[in-house]
Write an enzyme that holds these catalytic residues in place. Structure first.
Site, PDB file in Angstrom:
ATOM      1  N   LEU A  94       5.855   0.430   1.807  1.00 34.45           N
ATOM      2  CA  LEU A  94       6.298  -0.389   0.341  1.00 34.45           C
ATOM      3  C   LEU A  94       4.375  -0.979  -0.248  1.00 34.45           C
ATOM      4  O   LEU A  94       3.666  -1.600   0.732  1.00 34.45           O
ATOM      5  CB  LEU A  94       6.873  -1.750   1.314  1.00 34.45           C
ATOM      6  CG  LEU A  94       8.035  -1.809   1.884  1.00 34.45           C
ATOM      7  CD1 LEU A  94       8.506  -3.681   2.489  1.00 34.45           C
ATOM      8  CD2 LEU A  94       8.929  -1.815   0.006  1.00 34.45           C
ATOM      9  N   ASP A  95       5.039  -0.826  -1.530  1.00 39.55           N
ATOM     10  CA  ASP A  95       3.327  -1.452  -2.724  1.00 39.55           C
ATOM     11  C   ASP A  95       3.211  -3.283  -2.153  1.00 39.55           C
ATOM     12  O   ASP A  95       3.846  -3.504  -1.376  1.00 39.55           O
ATOM     13  CB  ASP A  95       3.903  -1.469  -3.653  1.00 39.55           C
ATOM     14  CG  ASP A  95       4.130  -0.203  -4.024  1.00 39.55           C
ATOM     15  OD1 ASP A  95       3.391   1.269  -3.484  1.00 39.55           O
ATOM     16  OD2 ASP A  95       4.801   0.661  -4.881  1.00 39.55           O
TER      17      ASP A  95
END
Length: 397
Positions: free
Chosen positions: A111-112
């Site tokens: 996940l960024d």
């Protein structure tokens, strides 16, 4: 020479009985009064892990997935040290042979930093099960804004394209495009800022190295992905808002204020520099060195953007206390996406924008489901303790 006496049967029996009695006495003594040997004192050391398997944690905004893995590993290492599972010999919980962490902790899908939500972790033997979560089904809620596109396709990047969006007059018109063009098996070009490898390099490394020509010329391979369902809405649920959704407009405004302040400080420092220093740096070599430093500063500016905010200061969408949700009007809308592994929601948003004859950027993202793990079941940061981590583990025998 003396002759040896013959041994009689009675003498042999007496001697044999004596040896038996002595052996019995020795056995009794060793089990009752002799001090125990080193082997008797040896005990099995406590296990390195109290449990091994999988669990879901909630990834906070601004944290990278590796930040989470390192933090959780640190908790488990300290727990193992306190139990005697790891000797506190200054090794920091690392193997002496390979200088690798003794405790295996990994994650099952990136996940960024500006995304939040479900992050599946593997502990010990559980790390061997993570590949299935990289490839498995996921659900996301994305915040989208029409009218501009950034380098990263999210709020973190610089705006590189703007287009009018006013011809998109309703949420229903977006729904029709999403249903017709972006469900089922589709082809997708991943973002330049992604972890995919091209010619041995990760794309984000190419994007961040400062070489614009290389970034423009890199060929990103198209990939086949599957989108099971796309719901276009104009609301966010309370659970998604509490997870953390970046407010794109406020985020850009805050970043601009910081950049303006940094530019003003740099200008003041340059103005305060002595004329003699300027004279010394007037030759070609010094100018080249100055340009190199300038490029390095620009590189740091690009790579350090994620650290401008922490989880408590990053601007986020707030919940309407009267309804428990938040609603939006165009150019803002939301997407609820159920998809297979390898799908980039940023790319999906970009492509929907193109299909609408405009451009679009994903300003916020929450992963609400990964495999069997749901957002409401993910262990929140305030509950990250050894006891609760081990309680949450789905065990792998």
């Amino acid at each position: 020479m003396k002759r040896a006496r013959p041994v009689t049967a009675s003498a042999f029996n007496d001697a044999n009985n004596k040896r038996v009695l002595l052996a019995a006495n020795d056995l009794t003594t060793s089990t009752s009064s002799d001090p125990p040997t080193n082997a008797d004192n040896e005990q099995q050391p406590p296990p390195l892990y109290r449990a091994e398997g999988l669990l879901a944690v909630h990834k906070p905004l601004t944290w990278t997935c590796n930040d989470v893995v390192s933090y959780i590993r640190g908790i488990l290492v300290r727990d193992a040290q306190s139990r005697g599972g790891i000797q506190q010999d200054g090794g920091g919980g690392k193997s002496r042979k390979r200088n690798k962490p003794l405790m295996k902790v990994g994650h099952g899908g990136t996940l960024d930093p500006l995304a939040s939500g479900v992050l599946v972790l593997g502990i010990g033997k559980g790390t061997s099960q993570l590949q299935s979560y990289l490839e498995g089904d996921k659900q996301y809620t994305a915040m989208v804004e029409l009218g501009y596109e950034t380098t990263t396709l999210d709020a973190e990047g610089e705006i590189v394209k703007t287009m009018d969006w006013n011809h998109v007059q309703s949420i229903d018109s977006i729904r029709k495009v999403a249903d017709a063009k972006f469900t089922g098996k589709i082809q997708q070009v991943p973002p330049l800022y992604s972890a995919i490898r091209v010619d041995g390099k990760r794309l984000y490394e190419i994007a961040r190295n400062g070489d614009e020509k290389e970034s423009q010329e890199v060929e990103i391979p198209t990939r086949d992905v599957e989108v099971y369902k796309v719901e276009v809405e104009n609301t966010l649920s309370e659970s998604v808002i509490k997870s953390g959704v970046v407010d794109g407009k406020r985020y850009r405004e805050a970043v601009k204020e910081m950049e303006d302040a940094a530019a003003a400080t740099a200008a003041a420092e340059e103005a305060a520099a002595s004329p003699q220093e300027d004279m010394r740096e007037s030759n070609d070599e010094a100018i080249a060195g100055k340009n190199k430093k300038k490029r390095k500063r620009n590189y740091n500016k690009r790579t350090e953007k994620k650290s401008l905010f922490d989880e408590s200061t990053v601007p986020t969408v707030q919940c309407d206390p009267s309804t428990g949700t938040t609603s939006f009007e165009l150019p803002l809308f939301t997407l609820n996406v159920s998809c297979g592994g390898g799908t980039y929601i940023r790319s999906l948003v970009r492509d929907i924008g193109y299909e609408l004859d405009t451009v679009a950027t994903m300003t916020g993202l929450v992963r609400t489901k990964q495999g069997p793990f749901l957002l409401e079941d993910a262990l929140k940061k305030e509950d990250w303790s050894a006891d609760k981590i081990y309680e949450a583990i789905t065990r792998i025998e």
